[in-house]
Design a protein around this motif. Structure first.
Motif, short mmCIF file in Angstrom:
data_model
loop_
_atom_site.label_atom_id
_atom_site.label_comp_id
_atom_site.label_asym_id
_atom_site.label_seq_id
_atom_site.Cartn_x
_atom_site.Cartn_y
_atom_site.Cartn_z
N ILE A 78 0.83 -1.21 0.00
CA ILE A 78 0.00 0.00 0.00
C ILE A 78 0.86 1.26 0.00
O ILE A 78 0.61 2.20 -0.76
N THR A 79 1.90 1.27 0.82
CA THR A 79 2.77 2.45 0.89
C THR A 79 3.36 2.76 -0.48
O THR A 79 3.31 3.90 -0.96
N SER A 128 2.36 1.69 -3.45
CA SER A 128 1.32 2.01 -4.46
C SER A 128 0.87 3.45 -4.36
O SER A 128 0.68 4.11 -5.38
N LEU A 129 0.72 3.95 -3.14
CA LEU A 129 0.29 5.34 -2.97
C LEU A 129 1.41 6.31 -3.36
O LEU A 129 1.14 7.38 -3.91
N ASN A 150 1.43 6.52 -7.09
CA ASN A 150 0.25 7.13 -7.70
C ASN A 150 -0.33 8.18 -6.76
O ASN A 150 -1.33 7.96 -6.08
N ALA A 178 -3.61 9.28 -3.46
CA ALA A 178 -3.15 9.25 -2.06
C ALA A 178 -3.90 10.32 -1.27
O ALA A 178 -3.66 11.52 -1.45
N SER A 179 -4.81 9.88 -0.43
CA SER A 179 -5.65 10.82 0.32
C SER A 179 -4.84 11.55 1.39
O SER A 179 -4.07 10.93 2.12
N GLU A 182 -6.61 0.30 -7.81
CA GLU A 182 -6.67 1.72 -7.47
C GLU A 182 -7.97 2.05 -6.72
O GLU A 182 -7.95 2.76 -5.72
N LEU A 202 -7.64 0.80 -3.29
CA LEU A 202 -6.76 1.66 -2.48
C LEU A 202 -7.53 2.86 -1.94
O LEU A 202 -7.36 3.27 -0.79
N LEU A 203 -8.39 3.39 -2.79
CA LEU A 203 -9.22 4.52 -2.33
C LEU A 203 -10.12 4.09 -1.18
O LEU A 203 -10.25 4.79 -0.18
N GLN A 263 -8.22 3.63 2.06
CA GLN A 263 -7.89 4.91 2.68
C GLN A 263 -9.13 5.55 3.30
O GLN A 263 -9.05 6.20 4.33
#
Lengths: 476, 292
Positions: free
Chosen positions: A117-118, A120-121, A124, A128-129, A367, A370-371, A374
């Motif tokens: 996760i780290t 990937s954010l 991209n 990344a919130s 993606e 990932l959102l 977060q």
């Protein structure tokens, strides 16, 4: 008039500020989710109070804000593992996020099942919130970091300890206190040693003979891994047997080779635990974690070790529990020296359980997932989630007035978790978790039903565990 | 000749599907059975093991116990269902039975219930402390019935559950067979002075043989691979009392990820099933195989 104009003006300004803030908040998720609008992400989890909150509240809210649909399957523990692992093994990509229980994360990491996760954010930044900050989480997050890189591999969604629950109403009853004093010569209070615990269990079993009340719960299903977990993760540590009695370096399990699985302390622990069945309701040999919580909530036991995820509803939800307002919380009883070892960081007194959501490598919507992870990892959603599932994964949640209020109703469960959580520990970092469990558990089952003696069960279990570790190549 | 070719054309899709979902996995399992393969091992790759997996099976008491337990279970359920199914079939065919259609419908309902639901329902009925079965057994007969501590109770309950679920299938099959029997041989036997037992044994049973054979084969194979119902009822317990071979293989293949050994077990179990079916066929028909 002037004051009216002022009031209207202030009102408009306030409304403007509020709406611009709200729009700004909305706009980040909407903007970030724009390329994935209309996508559907599928997740699977064990059906726990915390998971149900994700299914019923957080998933729909995320969909509302982003246009990404969330399909969530909350199922049994066995089904969850079975489906998730098969999906990741076969690379079918059915699930976009999966529940990673704390004890299985090392297996998933060893098999490269999870998305970093780290990384990937970082790769991209558009998704990344700014509201997702790993530093906001409690140290429980560390269990979901890759030990090599330190990167986050899962977003914690529940975390709880396994405390000692007792019936405060019974323990505080003067008549019962007197009867206990007359019977045992001791004062009735939550046990701090195993002998005290057994004595209390025995007393309440006799006291409750005609009241459908027994002395203790025991999570001793004679055919379900829950029994393995109760013994090795909740009982054995209180006797000073850690990491299932397996040496993390040599992978020895037998005492002869330097392990602890069949040590004198482990045997004393198993004898104590099996002996408690005499003072437990008849369903105990069928009980997994859910049934133990059900037994306690039904008022059938005076005390017991109950997973904290159930503490809130047992203590506060009158539609499910008959013991609302009657639940006391304490630390589990321990052998001499174990508390000191836990306080110094050399041991632990119980299991710090929980889990996170991770993204399988096989996911087809990484993606969008990932959102979502977060989204559920924001501080703003944590309080209501904690109220629903008695789980806390962020330090700030403890201070929220709603949590402080619920903590009072639960007689200090959250305080206990915050202050003494450090005395508990997660599962050992074994990548062979499931393999050893399957080999050892049958011996625990046999001890439960009296097919073999506890001492023999552990001797045979330790030998079988070592043989399995040799077969897997961990031990020469 | 032309018709025959068209027939092959129609058969091709089904043959292809059968080849893909049946034959290919079988060959794959056969192949994996010769390897040591565990994705959770330090070396997770396939390593040639020759016959080692099969050699280990011979000395694996847990596997042998599971197999023996399964055979005992299969024997009890198949024999009981056959006997009970026949009695019920005759009863439900009796003209004088009031409400015959209603009883037939009620009797048939269990077949349509999913095995996983059957297991879950029986578990609810039998769980110690809450279930109504232990409650009434204790209340009426003073029996401490507990499927999570008593191996006999668990095994017996597994058998009764299977009888409840699958006897209706046997009943229906036998009813169909009995209805189709010609009346003349039965009347002839009565005229010749045969009693009920003789007529049953020397006239009805031989004529029912094809139906009996099919029914027994289906039930035997089902009983030998019982997994879902048992999993829901007892999870193989108490201890390993109801860990039938299907469950044992599942545990080795999935949670233990011991694929090579699991494949060897599966093949040996398949072999045992084929041998048993062949023995049964020989015993019931007196022939050594092949259709007449």
């Amino acid at each position: 008039m002037n004051s009216f104009v002022k009031a209207v003006g202030v009102g408009f300004i306030s409304l403007g500020l509020w709406s611009s803030t709200a729009l700004a908040q909305d706009s980040w998720w909407k903007t970030a989710a724009q390329p994935y609008q209309g996508a559907t992400i599928r997740g699977i989890s064990e059906s726990t109070p915390a998971s149900k909150y994700v299914e019923q509240v957080l998933g729909p809210k995320f969909t509302e804000e982003t246009g990404i649909k969330v399909e969530f399957e909350a199922t049994s523990w066995d089904q969850m593992y079975d489906k998730a692992i098969k999906d990741m093994e076969a690379n079918t990509g059915i699930y976009d996020f999966v529940y990673i229980e704390q004890d299985i994360v090392y297996t998933y990491l060893a098999r490269n099942f999870l998305v970093d996760i780290t990384k990937s954010l970082a790769d991209n930044a558009k998704i990344a919130s700014p509201d997702f900050k790993p530093e906001n989480f409690t140290t429980f997050l560390n269990y979901f970091k890759d030990p090599k890189s330190g990167n986050v591999m899962g977003v914690p969604m529940e975390a709880f300890i396994k405390p000692y629950l007792y019936r405060k109403d019974l323990f505080d009853d003067p008549a019962i206190q007197k009867a206990y004093k007359d019977s045992t010569g001791a004062d009735l209070k939550p046990a701090t040693t195993h002998d005290e615990y057994t004595q209390i269990a025995k007393f309440f079993t006799e006291y409750g003979a005609d009241k459908e009340l027994w002395g203790t719960t025991v999570q001793a299903s004679s055919s379900h891994p829950a029994a393995f977990y109760e013994f090795f993760e909740s009982i054995a540590p209180t006797f000073g047997v850690y990491n299932w009695g397996i040496d993390g370096t040599t992978f020895a399990a037998t005492e002869a080779n330097g392990g602890q699985m069949n040590s004198a302390a482990a045997k004393k622990a198993l004898n104590y635990w099996v002996d408690l069945l005499k003072y437990a309701p008849p369903e105990s040999t069928s009980s997994t974690w859910d049934e133990v919580a059900g037994t306690f909530a039904a008022g059938r036991a005076a005390q017991g070790l109950v997973y904290g995820e159930n503490a809130a509803w047992i203590a506060t939800d009158e539609s499910k529990s008959t013991v609302v307002g009657k639940v006391g919380v304490s630390l589990p009883p321990v052998e001499a020296g174990v508390m000191e070892a836990a306080e110094s960081g050399k041991g632990y007194i119980g299991y710090y359980d929980g889990g996170a959501f991770g993204i399988p490598h096989s996911s087809k919507n990484k993606e969008a997932s990932l959102l979502f992870l977060q989204y559920i990892g924001q501080a703003s959603v944590q309080t209501d989630w904690a109220l629903a599932g008695s789980r806390i994964v962020m330090n700030s949640t403890y201070d929220d007035p709603k949590i402080v209020d619920q903590d009072k109703k639960m007689n200090g469960y959250y305080t206990l978790m915050r202050e003494d959580g450090k005395l508990f520990a997660g599962a050992p970092p074994f990548p062979f978790h499931s393999q050893v469990l399957q080999v050892v558990a049958p011996f625990i089952y046999k001890a439960i039903v009296g097919e073999i003696k506890p001492d023999d069960a552990l001797d045979q279990a330790a030998t079988a565990a070592e043989a399995e570790l040799v077969k897997l190549g961990y031990r020469k | 000749m032309r018709q025959s070719n068209i027939g092959w054309l129609f058969l091709t899709p089904a043959t292809l599907i059968l080849f893909i979902v049946g034959f290919v996995p079988f060959i794959y399992i056969l192949y994996v059975g010769f390897f040591d393969w565990n994705t959770n091992a330090v070396d997770p790759t396939l390593r040639w093991a020759g016959l080692q997996n099969y050699r280990s099976l011979v000395f694996d008491t847990t596997f042998l116990n599971s197999l023996a337990r399964t055979l005992v279970f299969a024997f009890f359920v198949v024999v009981s269902e056959l006997l009970l199914g026949y009695v019920l079939a005759r009863a439900l065919m009796a003209d004088r039975l009031w409400g015959r259609q209603f009883f037939r419908t009620i009797h048939t309902l269990p077949i349509v219930v999913a095995p996983i639901a059957v297991g879950a329902t029986w578990r609810l009925l039998c769980v110690p402390g809450f279930g109504i079965v232990p409650y009434y057994l204790k209340l009426w007969f003073g029996i401490d019935y507990n499927i999570s501590t008593n191996a006999y109770h668990a095994f017996g309950t597994a058998i009764i559950m299977d009888l409840w679920h699958w006897t209706p299938f046997v009943t229906l099959s036998l009813m169909a067979g009995l209805t189709a029997l010609p009346k003349e041989p039965l009347e002839q036997a009565q005229i010749d002075g045969g009693n009920k037992l003789q007529i049953f044994w020397y006239v009805i049973v031989p004529m029912l043989k094809p139906v009996l054979l099919t029914t027994v084969f289906i039930r035997l194979m089902d009983a030998l691979r019982s997994v879902d119902e048992i999993w829901m009822l007892t999870k193989g317990g108490p201890a390993e009392a109801t860990r039938f071979i299907g469950l044992h293989i599942w545990i080795n293949v999935f949670p233990k990820t011991d694929y090579g050994y699991g494949a060897a077990m599966s093949l040996l179990t398949l072999y045992v099933t084929i041998v048993l079916s062949w023995l049964l066929f020989v015993a019931m028909t007196g022939r050594k195989g092949g259709a007449q």
